[in-house]
Design a protein around this motif. Structure first.
Motif, PDB file in Angstrom:
ATOM      1  N   LEU A  17       1.088  -0.912   0.246  1.00 16.07           N
ATOM      2  CA  LEU A  17       0.104  -0.121  -0.232  1.00 16.07           C
ATOM      3  C   LEU A  17       0.842   0.948   0.407  1.00 16.07           C
ATOM      4  O   LEU A  17       0.692   2.385  -0.675  1.00 16.07           O
ATOM      5  CB  LEU A  17      -1.183   0.041   1.134  1.00 16.07           C
ATOM      6  N   PHE A  18       1.872   1.427   0.759  1.00 15.68           N
ATOM      7  CA  PHE A  18       2.826   2.246   0.487  1.00 15.68           C
ATOM      8  C   PHE A  18       3.787   2.728  -0.751  1.00 15.68           C
ATOM      9  O   PHE A  18       3.351   3.663  -0.804  1.00 15.68           O
ATOM     10  CB  PHE A  18       3.662   1.943   1.946  1.00 15.68           C
ATOM     11  N   ASN A  19       3.737   1.783  -1.002  1.00 13.18           N
ATOM     12  CA  ASN A  19       4.082   1.704  -2.271  1.00 13.18           C
ATOM     13  C   ASN A  19       3.424   2.151  -3.181  1.00 13.18           C
ATOM     14  O   ASN A  19       3.482   2.905  -3.904  1.00 13.18           O
ATOM     15  CB  ASN A  19       5.073   0.066  -3.301  1.00 13.18           C
ATOM     16  N   ALA A  20       1.979   1.867  -3.507  1.00 14.44           N
ATOM     17  CA  ALA A  20       1.241   2.720  -3.704  1.00 14.44           C
ATOM     18  C   ALA A  20       0.536   3.893  -3.845  1.00 14.44           C
ATOM     19  O   ALA A  20       0.467   4.871  -4.865  1.00 14.44           O
ATOM     20  CB  ALA A  20      -0.283   1.578  -3.995  1.00 14.44           C
ATOM     21  N   LEU A  21       0.946   4.414  -2.825  1.00 14.38           N
ATOM     22  CA  LEU A  21       0.569   5.815  -2.311  1.00 14.38           C
ATOM     23  C   LEU A  21       1.045   6.561  -3.108  1.00 14.38           C
ATOM     24  O   LEU A  21       1.330   7.857  -3.201  1.00 14.38           O
ATOM     25  CB  LEU A  21       0.236   5.601  -0.830  1.00 14.38           C
ATOM     26  N   THR A  22       2.852   6.186  -2.840  1.00 11.50           N
ATOM     27  CA  THR A  22       3.671   7.573  -2.516  1.00 11.50           C
ATOM     28  C   THR A  22       5.034   6.741  -4.100  1.00 11.50           C
ATOM     29  O   THR A  22       5.489   7.800  -3.924  1.00 11.50           O
ATOM     30  CB  THR A  22       4.674   6.815  -1.557  1.00 11.50           C
ATOM     31  N   LYS A  23       4.724   6.141  -4.609  1.00 11.99           N
ATOM     32  CA  LYS A  23       5.422   5.584  -6.309  1.00 11.99           C
ATOM     33  C   LYS A  23       6.655   5.405  -5.381  1.00 11.99           C
ATOM     34  O   LYS A  23       7.392   5.476  -6.194  1.00 11.99           O
ATOM     35  CB  LYS A  23       5.271   5.895  -6.906  1.00 11.99           C
ATOM     36  N   ALA A  24       6.723   4.866  -4.121  1.00 16.47           N
ATOM     37  CA  ALA A  24       8.404   4.822  -3.526  1.00 16.47           C
ATOM     38  C   ALA A  24       8.810   3.415  -3.680  1.00 16.47           C
ATOM     39  O   ALA A  24       7.920   2.403  -4.138  1.00 16.47           O
ATOM     40  CB  ALA A  24       8.241   5.088  -2.490  1.00 16.47           C
ATOM     41  N   SER A  25      10.178   2.962  -3.915  1.00 14.14           N
ATOM     42  CA  SER A  25      10.355   1.489  -3.599  1.00 14.14           C
ATOM     43  C   SER A  25      10.223   1.018  -1.646  1.00 14.14           C
ATOM     44  O   SER A  25      11.232   1.153  -2.078  1.00 14.14           O
ATOM     45  CB  SER A  25      11.284   1.202  -4.388  1.00 14.14           C
ATOM     46  N   VAL A  26       9.503   0.471  -1.573  1.00 17.35           N
ATOM     47  CA  VAL A  26      10.385  -0.198  -0.108  1.00 17.35           C
ATOM     48  C   VAL A  26       9.940  -2.073  -0.453  1.00 17.35           C
ATOM     49  O   VAL A  26       9.411  -2.462  -1.016  1.00 17.35           O
ATOM     50  CB  VAL A  26       9.250   0.223   1.385  1.00 17.35           C
ATOM     51  N   PRO A  27      11.505  -2.864   0.564  1.00  8.58           N
ATOM     52  CA  PRO A  27      10.984  -3.744   0.092  1.00  8.58           C
ATOM     53  C   PRO A  27       9.271  -4.057   0.636  1.00  8.58           C
ATOM     54  O   PRO A  27       8.364  -4.226   2.013  1.00  8.58           O
ATOM     55  CB  PRO A  27      11.349  -4.503   1.315  1.00  8.58           C
ATOM     56  N   ASP A  37      12.877  -0.389   9.351  1.00  7.13           N
ATOM     57  CA  ASP A  37      12.581   1.153   9.914  1.00  7.13           C
ATOM     58  C   ASP A  37      11.783   1.924   9.431  1.00  7.13           C
ATOM     59  O   ASP A  37      11.363   1.559   7.713  1.00  7.13           O
ATOM     60  CB  ASP A  37      14.411   1.861   9.475  1.00  7.13           C
ATOM     61  N   PRO A  38      10.789   2.614   9.659  1.00  5.02           N
ATOM     62  CA  PRO A  38      10.070   3.644   8.987  1.00  5.02           C
ATOM     63  C   PRO A  38      10.130   3.756   7.800  1.00  5.02           C
ATOM     64  O   PRO A  38      11.232   5.127   7.522  1.00  5.02           O
ATOM     65  CB  PRO A  38       9.221   4.201   9.927  1.00  5.02           C
ATOM     66  N   SER A  39       9.219   3.830   6.893  1.00  8.51           N
ATOM     67  CA  SER A  39       9.557   4.563   5.027  1.00  8.51           C
ATOM     68  C   SER A  39       8.531   5.584   5.424  1.00  8.51           C
ATOM     69  O   SER A  39       6.850   5.659   6.387  1.00  8.51           O
ATOM     70  CB  SER A  39       9.568   3.410   4.562  1.00  8.51           C
ATOM     71  N   VAL A  40       8.844   6.348   5.134  1.00  3.61           N
ATOM     72  CA  VAL A  40       8.162   7.642   4.755  1.00  3.61           C
ATOM     73  C   VAL A  40       7.878   8.597   2.858  1.00  3.61           C
ATOM     74  O   VAL A  40       9.033   8.539   2.694  1.00  3.61           O
ATOM     75  CB  VAL A  40       9.294   9.042   6.110  1.00  3.61           C
ATOM     76  N   GLY A  41       6.820   8.755   2.928  1.00  7.48           N
ATOM     77  CA  GLY A  41       6.558   9.540   1.298  1.00  7.48           C
ATOM     78  C   GLY A  41       5.357  10.508   1.629  1.00  7.48           C
ATOM     79  O   GLY A  41       4.482  10.269   2.880  1.00  7.48           O
ATOM     80  N   VAL A  42       5.940  10.812   0.954  1.00  4.18           N
ATOM     81  CA  VAL A  42       5.054  12.280   0.951  1.00  4.18           C
ATOM     82  C   VAL A  42       3.837  11.908  -0.268  1.00  4.18           C
ATOM     83  O   VAL A  42       4.560  12.083  -1.442  1.00  4.18           O
ATOM     84  CB  VAL A  42       5.224  14.001   1.316  1.00  4.18           C
ATOM     85  N   VAL A  43       2.677  11.998   0.172  1.00  2.00           N
ATOM     86  CA  VAL A  43       1.611  11.939  -0.879  1.00  2.00           C
ATOM     87  C   VAL A  43       0.894  13.440  -1.068  1.00  2.00           C
ATOM     88  O   VAL A  43       0.122  13.709  -0.670  1.00  2.00           O
ATOM     89  CB  VAL A  43       0.598  10.598  -0.749  1.00  2.00           C
ATOM     90  N   GLY A  44       0.884  13.726  -2.617  1.00  2.00           N
ATOM     91  CA  GLY A  44      -0.021  15.002  -2.922  1.00  2.00           C
ATOM     92  C   GLY A  44      -1.563  14.173  -2.841  1.00  2.00           C
ATOM     93  O   GLY A  44      -1.884  12.945  -3.203  1.00  2.00           O
ATOM     94  N   VAL A  45      -2.653  15.022  -2.689  1.00  2.00           N
ATOM     95  CA  VAL A  45      -3.616  13.903  -2.481  1.00  2.00           C
ATOM     96  C   VAL A  45      -4.560  15.060  -3.597  1.00  2.00           C
ATOM     97  O   VAL A  45      -4.447  15.632  -4.325  1.00  2.00           O
ATOM     98  CB  VAL A  45      -4.856  16.007  -1.336  1.00  2.00           C
ATOM     99  N   PRO A  46      -4.763  13.629  -4.660  1.00  2.00           N
ATOM    100  CA  PRO A  46      -5.722  14.024  -5.441  1.00  2.00           C
ATOM    101  C   PRO A  46      -7.117  14.782  -4.999  1.00  2.00           C
ATOM    102  O   PRO A  46      -7.640  14.629  -4.324  1.00  2.00           O
ATOM    103  CB  PRO A  46      -5.695  12.288  -6.156  1.00  2.00           C
ATOM    104  N   ASP A  47      -7.435  15.857  -6.552  1.00  9.99           N
ATOM    105  CA  ASP A  47      -8.519  16.833  -6.234  1.00  9.99           C
ATOM    106  C   ASP A  47      -8.845  17.342  -8.174  1.00  9.99           C
ATOM    107  O   ASP A  47      -7.534  18.558  -7.808  1.00  9.99           O
ATOM    108  CB  ASP A  47      -7.813  17.708  -5.067  1.00  9.99           C
ATOM    109  N   GLU A  48      -9.322  17.120  -7.844  1.00  7.21           N
ATOM    110  CA  GLU A  48     -10.269  17.057  -9.645  1.00  7.21           C
ATOM    111  C   GLU A  48     -10.409  19.048  -8.756  1.00  7.21           C
ATOM    112  O   GLU A  48     -10.276  19.678 -10.469  1.00  7.21           O
ATOM    113  CB  GLU A  48     -11.129  16.303 -10.209  1.00  7.21           C
ATOM    114  N   ARG A  49     -10.790  18.821  -8.171  1.00  3.62           N
ATOM    115  CA  ARG A  49     -11.042  20.592  -8.628  1.00  3.62           C
ATOM    116  C   ARG A  49     -10.020  21.523  -8.500  1.00  3.62           C
ATOM    117  O   ARG A  49      -9.870  23.178  -8.922  1.00  3.62           O
ATOM    118  CB  ARG A  49     -11.444  21.247  -6.483  1.00  3.62           C
ATOM    119  N   LEU A  50      -9.306  21.042  -7.866  1.00  4.24           N
ATOM    120  CA  LEU A  50      -7.936  22.313  -7.834  1.00  4.24           C
ATOM    121  C   LEU A  50      -7.158  22.447  -9.295  1.00  4.24           C
ATOM    122  O   LEU A  50      -6.650  23.023  -9.993  1.00  4.24           O
ATOM    123  CB  LEU A  50      -6.360  21.954  -7.225  1.00  4.24           C
ATOM    124  N   GLU A  51      -7.577  21.087  -9.840  1.00  2.00           N
ATOM    125  CA  GLU A  51      -6.791  21.264 -11.533  1.00  2.00           C
ATOM    126  C   GLU A  51      -7.640  22.169 -12.231  1.00  2.00           C
ATOM    127  O   GLU A  51      -7.266  22.358 -13.338  1.00  2.00           O
ATOM    128  CB  GLU A  51      -6.762  19.620 -11.546  1.00  2.00           C
TER     129      GLU A  51
END
Length: 365
Positions: A17-27, A37-51
């Motif tokens: 799930l973390f990989n899916a959210l952040t498009k990061a690569s953790v084991p 160790d905890p992996s940390v990723g910053v996720v932009g919140v999808p919002d059609e209104r902003l686009e």
């Protein structure tokens, strides 16, 4: 920035799930404790209104609201007493604003479960009990430190201890501290403890494309899980973590076609983030212009000066007024000038409670 910890038993799909959210690569191998160790990723919140607002303003930059997700290694029975990686994991959870509890919701003989049989109710109860036991130990230790000051008549110590007594009683009964229904004042007095069981929890039922998902089986396991989450005063979302991770590599226009092939119609990650906003009582307002369009996160019920503070302290401290127009009305008008001509732009003062989707301009001294 909001911080949400992804927790659960080992091997239930947290890292996927973390990989899916952040498009990061953790084991994300098929065995416990692959994330030490905890992996940390910053996720932009999808919002059609902003686009849409960015397109309207022809903004050079688009900055979504963001959530920080922390992938925390799997809890096991006895973690509160140091089993597995025990207290190391629990300390990481204390630092987050909310907990996303990942629960396996499918049968698959090729993917092992730490307890052999998939049983969401048992899994939830194991994780929650570890959080309860950890908090109970912390509350008892804190009360011991307060004894001297309480006996000396120090008002703050007496008040805090009274709240801790209530929490300890609740935890000793095997319930999450949130169930006690503490007042805002009581919560503030123990806020410094960062108690795990006072944090809002969103349950994430991890399903599997083409698998034997419990919500599709008539064996009662799904219904019992729903009832348990409801009894905890919490909510849940469904996510197919593996499919969402696979879709990371698919171009935007092809994603819906692949979703149909996988049998996953809804974007589970969007629903998950919406669920996180809901349990945290958060809303979004926007600023938009040629330079940038941006989404800002604030608490539901925040007044205009508090919203301004999300941008800059002067917008709160030197607040004069705010110009406000709902995002959809601005889009319908076609421009801010047209919206003003149609009397859609309102001038609001310090008492105005910001609504989700407001587009705002702040004026300060």
């Amino acid at each position: 920035m909001l911080k949400i910890g992804i927790v659960g038993l080992p091997n239930v799909g947290k890292s996927t799930l973390f990989n899916a959210l952040t498009k990061a690569s953790v084991p994300a191998e098929n065995y416990p404790f692959c994330t030490v160790d905890p992996s940390v990723g910053v996720v932009g919140v999808p919002d059609e209104r902003l686009e849409k607002l960015a397109a309207l303003s022809q903004s050079e930059k688009v900055i979504p609201a963001a959530i920080e997700f922390v992938d925390i290694a799997g809890l096991v029975k006895g973690a509160s007493e140091g089993e597995g990686l025990g207290n190391q994991f629990l300390s990481h959870i204390r630092e987050v604003d909310a907990i996303l509890e990942m629960v396996r919701f499918f049968d698959d003989p090729d993917i092992s479960h730490v307890h052999g049989v998939v049983d969401p109710v048992r899994d939830i109860e194991i994780v929650n009990l570890e959080l309860i036991l950890a908090d109970r130990a912390q509350v008892m230790a804190r009360r011991e430190k307060l004894v001297r000051d309480a006996r000396a008549g120090v008002k703050d110590a007496i008040a805090e201890d009274a709240v801790l007594v209530k929490i300890e009683q609740t935890l000793s009964a095997g319930e999450l501290a949130r169930a006690r229904g503490l007042s805002d004042e009581e919560l503030e007095s123990v806020q410094h403890l960062n108690l795990l069981t006072l944090k809002p929890i969103l349950y994430c039922f991890n399903s599997k494309s083409g698998g034997h998902n419990l919500n599709e089986l008539a064996d009662g396991r799904a219904e019992k899980a729903y009832e348990l989450v409801k009894s905890l005063g919490a909510s849940f979302v469904f996510v197919d973590a593996a499919t969402e991770q696979e879709l990371n590599d698919v171009a935007g226009e092809d994603k819906q076609m692949f979703r149909q092939e996988f049998g996953v119609q809804e974007d589970g990650l969007v629903e998950l983030i919406r669920g996180a906003y809901k349990i945290l009582g958060l809303i979004t307002f926007f600023t938009t212009g040629a330079d940038e369009s941006r989404a800002w996160t604030i608490s539901c019920g925040a007044a205009a000066p508090e919203a301004g503070a999300a941008i800059h302290g002067d917008f709160r401290d030197k607040f004069i007024r705010a110009e406000v127009v709902p995002w959809d009305k601005l889009l319908a008008a076609g421009s801010r000038a047209a919206a003003r001509e149609q009397a859609l732009v309102r001038t609001e003062g310090k008492e105005y409670i910001v609504a989700d989707g407001d587009v705002m301009v702040f004026l300060h001294s």
